[in-house]
Scaffold this active site. Structure first.
Site, PDB file in Angstrom:
ATOM      1  N   ILE A 133      39.565  50.998  36.352  1.00 53.14           N
ATOM      2  CA  ILE A 133      38.691  52.075  36.856  1.00 53.14           C
ATOM      3  C   ILE A 133      39.500  53.354  37.036  1.00 53.14           C
ATOM      4  O   ILE A 133      39.082  54.441  36.634  1.00 53.14           O
ATOM      5  CB  ILE A 133      38.030  51.678  38.196  1.00 53.14           C
ATOM      6  CG1 ILE A 133      37.224  50.382  38.064  1.00 53.14           C
ATOM      7  CG2 ILE A 133      37.129  52.812  38.717  1.00 53.14           C
ATOM      8  CD1 ILE A 133      36.716  49.804  39.387  1.00 53.14           C
ATOM      9  N   LEU A 157      42.148  52.803  45.051  1.00 51.85           N
ATOM     10  CA  LEU A 157      41.674  51.762  44.112  1.00 51.85           C
ATOM     11  C   LEU A 157      42.598  50.552  44.106  1.00 51.85           C
ATOM     12  O   LEU A 157      42.453  49.675  43.243  1.00 51.85           O
ATOM     13  CB  LEU A 157      41.655  52.345  42.704  1.00 51.85           C
ATOM     14  CG  LEU A 157      40.539  53.312  42.372  1.00 51.85           C
ATOM     15  CD1 LEU A 157      41.058  54.470  41.561  1.00 51.85           C
ATOM     16  CD2 LEU A 157      39.452  52.589  41.617  1.00 51.85           C
ATOM     17  N   ARG A 198      38.563  31.194  47.610  1.00 47.12           N
ATOM     18  CA  ARG A 198      38.172  32.338  46.779  1.00 47.12           C
ATOM     19  C   ARG A 198      37.631  33.475  47.651  1.00 47.12           C
ATOM     20  O   ARG A 198      37.802  34.645  47.356  1.00 47.12           O
ATOM     21  CB  ARG A 198      37.059  31.931  45.803  1.00 47.12           C
ATOM     22  CG  ARG A 198      36.531  33.116  45.003  1.00 47.12           C
ATOM     23  CD  ARG A 198      35.039  33.083  44.749  1.00 47.12           C
ATOM     24  NE  ARG A 198      34.565  34.348  44.214  1.00 47.12           N
ATOM     25  CZ  ARG A 198      34.273  34.601  42.952  1.00 47.12           C
ATOM     26  NH1 ARG A 198      34.395  33.675  42.074  1.00 47.12           N
ATOM     27  NH2 ARG A 198      33.857  35.782  42.583  1.00 47.12           N
ATOM     28  N   TYR A 250      39.146  37.153  49.333  1.00 45.69           N
ATOM     29  CA  TYR A 250      39.054  38.514  48.793  1.00 45.69           C
ATOM     30  C   TYR A 250      37.857  39.242  49.400  1.00 45.69           C
ATOM     31  O   TYR A 250      37.979  40.336  49.954  1.00 45.69           O
ATOM     32  CB  TYR A 250      38.943  38.441  47.266  1.00 45.69           C
ATOM     33  CG  TYR A 250      38.611  39.741  46.585  1.00 45.69           C
ATOM     34  CD1 TYR A 250      39.517  40.792  46.567  1.00 45.69           C
ATOM     35  CD2 TYR A 250      37.384  39.917  45.933  1.00 45.69           C
ATOM     36  CE1 TYR A 250      39.210  41.985  45.932  1.00 45.69           C
ATOM     37  CE2 TYR A 250      37.082  41.104  45.284  1.00 45.69           C
ATOM     38  CZ  TYR A 250      37.990  42.135  45.288  1.00 45.69           C
ATOM     39  OH  TYR A 250      37.683  43.315  44.655  1.00 45.69           O
ATOM     40  N   LYS A 292      34.788  29.192  27.226  1.00 50.95           N
ATOM     41  CA  LYS A 292      34.530  28.192  28.267  1.00 50.95           C
ATOM     42  C   LYS A 292      33.538  28.704  29.294  1.00 50.95           C
ATOM     43  O   LYS A 292      33.728  29.792  29.855  1.00 50.95           O
ATOM     44  CB  LYS A 292      35.845  27.825  28.953  1.00 50.95           C
ATOM     45  CG  LYS A 292      36.792  27.122  28.014  1.00 50.95           C
ATOM     46  CD  LYS A 292      38.091  26.778  28.684  1.00 50.95           C
ATOM     47  CE  LYS A 292      38.973  26.030  27.682  1.00 50.95           C
ATOM     48  NZ  LYS A 292      40.344  25.927  28.128  1.00 50.95           N
ATOM     49  N   VAL A 298      32.228  28.205  32.867  1.00 50.50           N
ATOM     50  CA  VAL A 298      32.581  27.553  34.129  1.00 50.50           C
ATOM     51  C   VAL A 298      31.290  27.147  34.832  1.00 50.50           C
ATOM     52  O   VAL A 298      30.402  27.980  35.053  1.00 50.50           O
ATOM     53  CB  VAL A 298      33.397  28.519  35.022  1.00 50.50           C
ATOM     54  CG1 VAL A 298      33.708  27.876  36.370  1.00 50.50           C
ATOM     55  CG2 VAL A 298      34.684  28.930  34.308  1.00 50.50           C
ATOM     56  N   ASP A 301      31.650  30.223  43.589  1.00 48.77           N
ATOM     57  CA  ASP A 301      31.227  31.414  42.852  1.00 48.77           C
ATOM     58  C   ASP A 301      30.094  32.160  43.543  1.00 48.77           C
ATOM     59  O   ASP A 301      29.316  31.572  44.283  1.00 48.77           O
ATOM     60  CB  ASP A 301      30.752  30.966  41.468  1.00 48.77           C
ATOM     61  CG  ASP A 301      31.014  32.017  40.417  1.00 48.77           C
ATOM     62  OD1 ASP A 301      31.268  33.166  40.793  1.00 48.77           O
ATOM     63  OD2 ASP A 301      30.950  31.670  39.232  1.00 48.77           O
ATOM     64  N   ARG A 327      24.049  38.581  41.639  1.00 45.89           N
ATOM     65  CA  ARG A 327      24.116  39.796  42.448  1.00 45.89           C
ATOM     66  C   ARG A 327      23.550  40.982  41.668  1.00 45.89           C
ATOM     67  O   ARG A 327      24.014  41.316  40.585  1.00 45.89           O
ATOM     68  CB  ARG A 327      25.542  40.062  42.907  1.00 45.89           C
ATOM     69  CG  ARG A 327      26.582  39.988  41.820  1.00 45.89           C
ATOM     70  CD  ARG A 327      27.949  39.750  42.409  1.00 45.89           C
ATOM     71  NE  ARG A 327      29.028  40.023  41.492  1.00 45.89           N
ATOM     72  CZ  ARG A 327      30.230  39.460  41.598  1.00 45.89           C
ATOM     73  NH1 ARG A 327      30.506  38.617  42.572  1.00 45.89           N
ATOM     74  NH2 ARG A 327      31.170  39.764  40.737  1.00 45.89           N
TER      75      ARG A 327
END
Ligand code: UDP
Length: 372
Positions: free
Chosen positions: A12, A73, A159, A162, A225, A227, A313, A317
């Site tokens: 970005i 950023l 996960r 974050y 792949k 997931v 996961d 969204r």
């Protein structure tokens, strides 16, 4: 304006640096590498500082004082990393970013802080296990900046560290706004893609995002792949649309962005990862395929096999962009196919030569050669 851009050489940041320079701003670009901003090095309004911001003292306070606006950023934003190095993900995304915000607050400077749509977490549909009427209704996945509750997984699904780090940072900025009139704007990007999104071939970033995995598979003739079956959905946003929104936030007409959070994304571009794989394979086959080279298989893999333990996961969204539409007059223009095709074209041209040497070593190509 004099703009300090921290993390300017990421995906970005590199696009934003180009735009800021083209609009006549002076940019001080800080990053620990400069490959993605090479084309602007030497520009008279750009100063590049190669620096890891985690080092103790390197003159950030002075740079902040000399700037009219700070854009942060700096982040680890690849899901593979949240699972592999959660502590470093927390440190960079919370502790180090907080230090930057505190310096901006101390010197009364405006900060644009990049956050993430991951803060929203999962949809109600995903946790209600079938006890919900009309589970596919997009309203369950349409996330609004100031109204939607956050649903994150348990601690052992690390996960989420974050999302949690970014969420905490947002909350602290909000508190500084209330207690000290700190002027910040938070941006929540929804799956931006475009040229330079990640490296392929695991060169530096180590764990790229899905587009790069698929692109790598297409160029390399290996498997694409999916997931967990590839049912999860994302709204892919072309980087030019995103930069237009971000630039309007930079300009902040009449202070409309002061202490506001903005979703930036393309709600019309929702696609499942399975459909993304098929779309990319179809585009590759029609536009970029070389004669005689077979297309990759699309296969299912379990999340644990792909990412290791602790992965979970975001199921879906969709950004509610009413705020950006009404306050900034912004509308995304790029549809999914053109977004994906243009990004693929960049990678095909940048990387095909690099892959060419390796391609012929693969069984799949050897078979193609011998069957001709
Ligand atoms: N994914 C996949 N195959 C891959 C890489 C990722 O199916 O080779 C999935 C991943 O599990 C997630 C989605 O693609 O559901 C998007 O992952 P990405 O790494 O791009 O980042 P995210 O959108 O989750 O931040």
């Amino acid at each position: 304006m004099n703009i300090l851009c921290l993390g300017a050489a990421g995906f970005i940041g590199s696009h934003l640096t180009g735009r800021l320079l083209s609009e006549g701003h002076n940019v001080v670009a800080v990053d620990y590498y400069d490959d993605k901003i090479k084309e602007w090095i030497g520009h008279k309004q750009l100063t590049v500082i190669k620096q890891d911001i985690r080092e103790e003292t390197w003159g950030l306070s002075e740079l902040v004082q000399e700037s009219d606006l700070i854009i942060d950023l700096i982040a680890y934003a690849n899901p593979g990393l949240y699972v592999k190095i959660p502590l470093e993900v927390f440190r960079l995304n919370f502790t180090e970013n907080l230090k930057i915000a505190q310096i901006c607050q101390k010197f009364n400077k405006r900060l644009i802080q990049f956050s993430t749509c991951e803060v929203y977490g999962k949809t109600p549909t995903s946790i209600l296990n079938g006890h919900i009427l009309d589970p596919d209704n997009p309203s369950y996945a349409k996330f609004g900046e100031d109204t939607t509750n956050f649903i994150l997984g348990p601690v052992n699904k690390h996960r989420w560290i974050y999302a949690c780090a970014k969420q905490l940072l947002e909350r602290v900025l909000h508190a500084y706004g209330i207690e000290h009139e700190f002027n910040y704007t938070i941006i929540r990007p929804f799956n931006f893609i475009g040229p330079r999104i990640d490296y392929l071939l695991n060169e530096t970033d180590g764990v790229p995002r899905v587009f790069s995995f698929f692109m790598d598979a297409l160029l390399n003739g290996t498997q694409m792949k999916l997931v967990g079956g590839g049912h999860h959905r994302r709204c892919y946003t072309y980087i030019d649309d995103a930069i237009e929104a971000i630039y309007r936030i930079v300009m902040n007409p009449n202070g409309v962005c002061d202490r506001e959070i903005f979703n930036v994304g393309s709600p019309e571009n929702e696609i499942s990862i399975r459909d993304l794989a098929n779309t990319m394979r179809d585009i590759y086959s029609q536009e970029f395929r070389q004669d005689g080279i077979p297309l990759p298989e699309i296969v299912d893999v379990s999340p644990e096999e792909f990412y290791g333990k602790g992965y979970e996961d975001s199921d879906r969204r969709i950004p509610d962009i009413t705020k950006a539409q009404t306050l900034l007059g912004w509308e995304p223009k790029w549809d999914t196919v053109n977004t994906v095709k243009t990004t693929m074209s960049y990678y095909v041209h940048e990387y095909r030569d690099l892959y060419e040497d390796q391609l012929w070593k693969h069984d799949i190509f050897q078979k193609a050669l011998t069957s001709e």
